[in-house]
Design an enzyme around this catalytic site. Structure first.
Site, mmCIF file in Angstrom:
data_model
loop_
_atom_site.group_PDB
_atom_site.id
_atom_site.type_symbol
_atom_site.label_atom_id
_atom_site.label_comp_id
_atom_site.label_asym_id
_atom_site.label_seq_id
_atom_site.Cartn_x
_atom_site.Cartn_y
_atom_site.Cartn_z
ATOM 1 N N PRO A 2 -54.129 -5.033 -49.312
ATOM 2 C CA PRO A 2 -54.345 -4.988 -50.387
ATOM 3 C C PRO A 2 -55.701 -5.023 -50.911
ATOM 4 C CG PRO A 2 -53.092 -6.818 -49.770
ATOM 5 C CD PRO A 2 -53.232 -6.225 -48.770
ATOM 6 N N GLU A 3 -56.138 -4.336 -51.878
ATOM 7 C CA GLU A 3 -57.303 -4.643 -52.753
ATOM 8 C C GLU A 3 -57.257 -5.689 -53.685
ATOM 9 O OE1 GLU A 3 -59.833 -1.106 -52.951
ATOM 10 O OE2 GLU A 3 -58.673 0.105 -51.458
ATOM 11 N N LYS A 52 -60.113 -11.348 -51.984
ATOM 12 C CA LYS A 52 -58.770 -10.975 -51.414
ATOM 13 C C LYS A 52 -58.065 -12.376 -51.236
ATOM 14 C CE LYS A 52 -59.846 -6.527 -49.827
ATOM 15 N NZ LYS A 52 -60.294 -5.693 -49.063
ATOM 16 N N ARG A 130 -68.923 -18.506 -49.303
ATOM 17 C CA ARG A 130 -68.990 -17.433 -48.080
ATOM 18 C C ARG A 130 -69.038 -15.969 -48.955
ATOM 19 N NH1 ARG A 130 -65.670 -20.651 -44.900
ATOM 20 N NH2 ARG A 130 -63.948 -19.039 -45.043
ATOM 21 N N ASN A 172 -60.758 0.138 -49.079
ATOM 22 C CA ASN A 172 -61.155 1.293 -48.829
ATOM 23 C C ASN A 172 -61.055 2.336 -49.708
ATOM 24 O OD1 ASN A 172 -62.145 2.764 -46.564
ATOM 25 N ND2 ASN A 172 -59.995 3.393 -45.657
ATOM 26 N N ARG A 264 -62.913 1.843 -40.380
ATOM 27 C CA ARG A 264 -62.066 2.605 -41.466
ATOM 28 C C ARG A 264 -62.331 3.763 -41.912
ATOM 29 N NH1 ARG A 264 -60.166 -1.806 -44.217
ATOM 30 N NH2 ARG A 264 -58.833 -0.260 -45.073
#
Ligand SMILES: [Zn+2]
Length: 274
Positions: A2-3, A52, A130, A172, A264
């Site tokens: 999932p984005e 995410k 990070r 993506n 990808r």
């Protein structure tokens, strides 16, 4: 995977539906049983997401003293929601459920996450350190920070947009579509892209993710490019280049191209993207 917009929606839903009352927290599969015990009986009092990552605050103490649930779905993780039955009982777990939140009206089942852990506030901050800026959060300095992070790197922008330490959230689909919409070749090195174009890319990533956040669905086609007479199906009108390999670009007619970039699938229009 999932984005970012899906993660922000999930985070908001967990707080709205499960927050504000004492929750039962279980680990039907057993792998999270000790941690579930630490959370069970507490209330969800806050939630936050970045890229995410999902952070759920348990307990009424200040942030620094509360317990935090940190979840990253990774490629295979899923949250599923099921209503309680007419007697108020939760359904039997289906599959390997790492974590179950039993709410007043429904349960939330988490399966297959890359990360599911109870952490301290300091550990939450370490994760955030990070991560690059998240276009959905969009703090005042984030746009400039994104431009700085990209221009400091010689890697291809197609890689950098997927690098969560440069920009947190896009996956993506938004990579392919936003680079197309602003006309940047995915192969151009970050250090070779002007600040102006990168600013437009940030704005477009934000616009795309916001639209997804609102609708829960990714469609990146702008109104002016929709064509009613298009013989292709509705699905084909969702995207400009994503999964449109070998079909003509809707703007210039060139063939949409595809190749692997860091394992990808990358889609782009060689005619429109420079
Ligand atoms: Zn084109």
């Amino acid at each position: 995977m999932p984005e970012g917009h899906v993660i922000h929606r999930l985070t908001a839903r967990l707080l709205a539906d499960f927050g504000g009352y004492s929750l039962e927290v279980l680990s039907p599969q057993g792998r999270f049983a000790d941690s579930a015990e630490l959370l069970s009986g507490l209330q969800i009092t806050g939630s936050s997401s970045w890229g995410k990552h999902i952070f759920i605050k348990f307990g009424e103490e200040p942030d620094e003293l509360a317990r935090w649930l940190h979840v990253h779905l990774g490629l295979y993780g899923k949250w599923r929601f099921y209503p309680l039955d007419v007697f108020g009982n939760p359904p039997a777990p289906k599959g390997e459920i790492r974590l179950r939140l039993v709410g007043r009206e429904e349960v939330a089942d988490l399966s297959g996450p890359t990360r599911c852990a109870v952490v301290s506030y300091d550990e939450v901050l370490d994760v955030l350190k990070r991560l690059g800026p998240d276009p959905l959060v969009n703090h005042p300095a984030d746009r400039a920070e994104f431009i700085r992070l990209v221009r400091a790197r010689k890697r291809a922008i197609g890689e950098l947009v997927m690098d969560q330490s440069v920009v947190a959230g896009p996956g993506n689909i938004y990579r392919a579509e936003c680079l197309f919409r602003v006309g940047i070749s995915p192969f151009r090195k970050g250090s070779n892209i002007s600040e102006k174009r990168l600013g437009l890319l940030w704005d477009d990533l934000r616009a795309g993710l916001l639209d997804g956040l609102e609708t829960g669905f990714i469609s990146t086609m702008l109104e002016e490019d929709l064509r009613a007479e298009d013989p292709e199906d509705v699905e084909a009108q969702r995207f400009y280049v994503y999964h449109r390999t070998g079909r003509p670009c809707l703007r210039c007619g060139s063939m949409v191209a595809e190749q692997l970039m860091q394992n990808r699938r990358l889609f782009w229009c060689p005619g429109c993207q420079r």
